[in-house]
Design a protein around this motif. Structure first.
Motif, PDB file in Angstrom:
ATOM      1  N   SER A  56       0.836  -1.199   0.000  1.00 57.12           N
ATOM      2  CA  SER A  56       0.000   0.000   0.000  1.00 57.12           C
ATOM      3  C   SER A  56       0.872   1.250   0.000  1.00 57.12           C
ATOM      4  CB  SER A  56      -0.939  -0.003   1.205  1.00 57.12           C
ATOM      5  OG  SER A  56      -0.269  -0.376   2.400  1.00 57.12           O
ATOM      6  N   ASP A  57       0.283   2.337  -0.478  1.00 58.27           N
ATOM      7  CA  ASP A  57       0.960   3.627  -0.520  1.00 58.27           C
ATOM      8  C   ASP A  57       1.382   4.013   0.899  1.00 58.27           C
ATOM      9  OD1 ASP A  57       1.607   6.384  -0.672  1.00 58.27           O
ATOM     10  OD2 ASP A  57       0.187   6.700  -2.303  1.00 58.27           O
ATOM     11  N   PRO A  58       2.640   4.380   1.120  1.00 59.70           N
ATOM     12  CA  PRO A  58       3.064   4.771   2.467  1.00 59.70           C
ATOM     13  C   PRO A  58       2.270   5.943   3.036  1.00 59.70           C
ATOM     14  CG  PRO A  58       4.972   4.383   1.081  1.00 59.70           C
ATOM     15  CD  PRO A  58       3.769   4.338   0.180  1.00 59.70           C
ATOM     16  N   ALA A  59       1.598   6.713   2.169  1.00 65.22           N
ATOM     17  CA  ALA A  59       0.799   7.836   2.644  1.00 65.22           C
ATOM     18  C   ALA A  59      -0.619   7.418   3.042  1.00 65.22           C
ATOM     19  CB  ALA A  59       0.717   8.912   1.559  1.00 65.22           C
ATOM     20  N   GLU A  60      -0.974   6.149   2.822  1.00 66.09           N
ATOM     21  CA  GLU A  60      -2.319   5.669   3.152  1.00 66.09           C
ATOM     22  C   GLU A  60      -2.511   5.638   4.669  1.00 66.09           C
ATOM     23  OE1 GLU A  60      -5.834   4.753   3.334  1.00 66.09           O
ATOM     24  OE2 GLU A  60      -5.124   4.632   1.245  1.00 66.09           O
ATOM     25  N   THR A  61      -3.614   6.217   5.136  1.00 67.43           N
ATOM     26  CA  THR A  61      -3.864   6.307   6.577  1.00 67.43           C
ATOM     27  C   THR A  61      -4.995   5.407   7.064  1.00 67.43           C
ATOM     28  OG1 THR A  61      -5.369   8.185   6.257  1.00 67.43           O
ATOM     29  CG2 THR A  61      -3.031   8.686   6.655  1.00 67.43           C
ATOM     30  N   ALA A  62      -5.720   4.735   6.146  1.00 67.33           N
ATOM     31  CA  ALA A  62      -6.887   3.945   6.555  1.00 67.33           C
ATOM     32  C   ALA A  62      -6.572   2.470   6.737  1.00 67.33           C
ATOM     33  CB  ALA A  62      -8.015   4.111   5.536  1.00 67.33           C
ATOM     34  N   PHE A  63      -5.569   1.950   6.039  1.00 68.99           N
ATOM     35  CA  PHE A  63      -5.307   0.507   6.078  1.00 68.99           C
ATOM     36  C   PHE A  63      -3.872   0.222   5.647  1.00 68.99           C
ATOM     37  CE2 PHE A  63      -7.035   1.516   1.869  1.00 68.99           C
ATOM     38  CZ  PHE A  63      -6.065   0.991   1.036  1.00 68.99           C
ATOM     39  N   TYR A  64      -3.416  -0.981   5.970  1.00 72.67           N
ATOM     40  CA  TYR A  64      -2.213  -1.547   5.383  1.00 72.67           C
ATOM     41  C   TYR A  64      -2.661  -2.609   4.378  1.00 72.67           C
ATOM     42  CZ  TYR A  64       0.479   0.247   9.408  1.00 72.67           C
ATOM     43  OH  TYR A  64       1.068   1.032  10.361  1.00 72.67           O
ATOM     44  N   GLU A  65      -1.892  -2.787   3.301  1.00 68.26           N
ATOM     45  CA  GLU A  65      -2.166  -3.884   2.371  1.00 68.26           C
ATOM     46  C   GLU A  65      -0.893  -4.677   2.135  1.00 68.26           C
ATOM     47  OE1 GLU A  65      -3.616  -4.639  -2.219  1.00 68.26           O
ATOM     48  OE2 GLU A  65      -4.699  -3.135  -1.027  1.00 68.26           O
ATOM     49  N   ILE A  66      -1.051  -5.993   2.138  1.00 71.24           N
ATOM     50  CA  ILE A  66       0.052  -6.897   1.846  1.00 71.24           C
ATOM     51  C   ILE A  66      -0.371  -7.834   0.721  1.00 71.24           C
ATOM     52  CG2 ILE A  66       1.005  -6.837   4.184  1.00 71.24           C
ATOM     53  CD1 ILE A  66      -0.358  -9.547   4.707  1.00 71.24           C
ATOM     54  N   PRO A 120       7.029  -4.675  -2.153  1.00 70.56           N
ATOM     55  CA  PRO A 120       7.621  -3.444  -1.614  1.00 70.56           C
ATOM     56  C   PRO A 120       7.906  -2.419  -2.702  1.00 70.56           C
ATOM     57  CG  PRO A 120       9.271  -5.172  -1.665  1.00 70.56           C
ATOM     58  CD  PRO A 120       7.955  -5.822  -1.996  1.00 70.56           C
ATOM     59  N   MET A 121       8.086  -2.893  -3.955  1.00 70.62           N
ATOM     60  CA  MET A 121       8.376  -1.973  -5.049  1.00 70.62           C
ATOM     61  C   MET A 121       7.180  -1.088  -5.370  1.00 70.62           C
ATOM     62  SD  MET A 121      11.403  -2.912  -5.444  1.00 70.62           S
ATOM     63  CE  MET A 121      12.478  -4.327  -5.234  1.00 70.62           C
ATOM     64  N   ILE A 122       5.974  -1.617  -5.194  1.00 73.66           N
ATOM     65  CA  ILE A 122       4.779  -0.811  -5.457  1.00 73.66           C
ATOM     66  C   ILE A 122       4.722   0.363  -4.478  1.00 73.66           C
ATOM     67  CG2 ILE A 122       2.264  -0.820  -5.519  1.00 73.66           C
ATOM     68  CD1 ILE A 122       2.426  -3.792  -6.321  1.00 73.66           C
ATOM     69  N   ALA A 123       5.010   0.082  -3.203  1.00 72.18           N
ATOM     70  CA  ALA A 123       5.037   1.158  -2.209  1.00 72.18           C
ATOM     71  C   ALA A 123       6.155   2.152  -2.513  1.00 72.18           C
ATOM     72  CB  ALA A 123       5.214   0.567  -0.812  1.00 72.18           C
ATOM     73  N   MET A 124       7.314   1.644  -2.926  1.00 72.28           N
ATOM     74  CA  MET A 124       8.420   2.539  -3.272  1.00 72.28           C
ATOM     75  C   MET A 124       8.069   3.420  -4.462  1.00 72.28           C
ATOM     76  SD  MET A 124      11.802   0.159  -2.830  1.00 72.28           S
ATOM     77  CE  MET A 124      12.407  -0.327  -1.200  1.00 72.28           C
TER      78      MET A 124
END
Length: 316
Positions: A56-66, A120-124
């Motif tokens: 998930s986007d590191p700026a996302e504040t509602a959830f984590y996604e794996i 992790p590359m998607i988040a990066m």
């Protein structure tokens, strides 16, 4: 700190990959992760901790996604996650932690994900886009039919920076490191995650092409590790306990028998949880976590897999 999270959504994507969203059970805010971070998730049914990178986007504040691959060679973790992670399921989670940080000062970043190693590359990529930085994401899979996350990546604002490579296509479409890696430069950083053989190939090729080891970042999800070897002694300087680690034992297991507990999670030398300070002795490193420079320093060991010669003195 350990928190309880609830599965708020699950998507079963291509290639036996489950995309799992997690929200805090108590409704509290999320600790914002940095790009490259992972979660430690406890699976009580199999009594295992496993590490999963955040996509998930590191700026996302509602959830984590794996994203979790159902690995046919699983030692129990991925199969348990696929079976248990249904909407409403609860998990104890620690983190986020980051052993694979993004250098946000780099002039150019090249992200190379093999299969599930793209997570992790998607988040990066999301973070680099937000920073306005130059980057390319190379996503390598066996075929388009097993390529997860394509809907997310095609809709992303950085979609034009994603290059797909499929093993079942012609040679021009496959990853060609001689063609696809930029020239080595101080401001160019490479990031690679995926199967061990794939990663070893990328890392060795990049370094042979002149990319400095400190600019070639890697994260192993799992590793083939040989745990057995000659017996050796371990002395614990603080507790006064001395044990002999047998030919088929690990340091952590031998010490646990004497009541000296070292926290272990991955059991493969990839997560860094069991890193222990070494005061003296010759180390036989078998992990994929430490850098070459850290191994040369000889002052830490991964107690889940690495061994010693003769006698080690640990600072525990």
């Amino acid at each position: 700190m350990t928190q309880t999270f609830t599965v708020s959504n699950r998507v079963d994507d291509r290639g036996n990959i489950a995309r799992i969203r997690l929200t805090p059970e108590d409704g509290s805010g999320l600790p914002l992760p940095t790009a490259g971070a992972h979660l430690d998730i406890y699976l009580p049914e199999v009594d295992l901790w496993r590490q999963y990178s955040l996509c998930s986007d590191p700026a996302e504040t509602a959830f984590y996604e794996i994203g979790v691959l159902k690995d046919p060679n699983s030692r129990g973790g991925s199969e348990a996650m696929h079976r248990l992670a249904t909407p409403g399921a609860r998990f104890k989670i620690e983190g986020p932690r980051n052993h694979f940080p993004l250098d946000e000062t780099a002039d150019h970043s090249v992200l190379i994900g093999g299969g599930i190693g793209v997570t992790p590359m998607i988040a990066m990529a999301a973070r680099l886009h937000a920073l306005g930085k130059a980057f390319t994401l190379h996503y390598c899979t066996r075929s388009a039919e097993v390529t997860a996350f394509t809907d997310t990546l095609c809709a992303a604002p950085f979609a034009e920076r994603v290059v797909y490579h499929f093993d079942d296509q012609d040679a021009d479409q496959k990853l060609d490191l001689e063609r696809d890696l930029p020239p080595a430069a101080d401001g160019t950083h490479l990031y690679v995650c995926g199967p061990q053989g794939f990663m070893d190939w990328v890392i060795s090729t990049a370094e042979a092409a002149g990319h400095q080891p400190q600019n070639v970042h890697r994260e192993y999800f799992s590793a083939d590790v040989e745990l057995s070897g000659d017996s050796f002694d371990v002395e614990c300087a603080q507790s006064g306990v001395t044990v002999t680690v047998g030919a088929d034992e690990t340091i952590a297991k031998a010490l646990a028998k004497e009541g000296v507990m070292i926290e272990v999670k991955c059991e493969e030398g990839v997560c860094g949880t069991c890193m222990t300070d070494v005061l003296s002795g010759e180390i036989e490193h078998r992990d994929q976590f430490l850098t070459d420079e850290e191994r040369e320093d000889g002052d830490v060991i991964m107690a889940c897999c690495s061994r010693g010669k003769g006698k080690l003195v640990l600072d525990i």
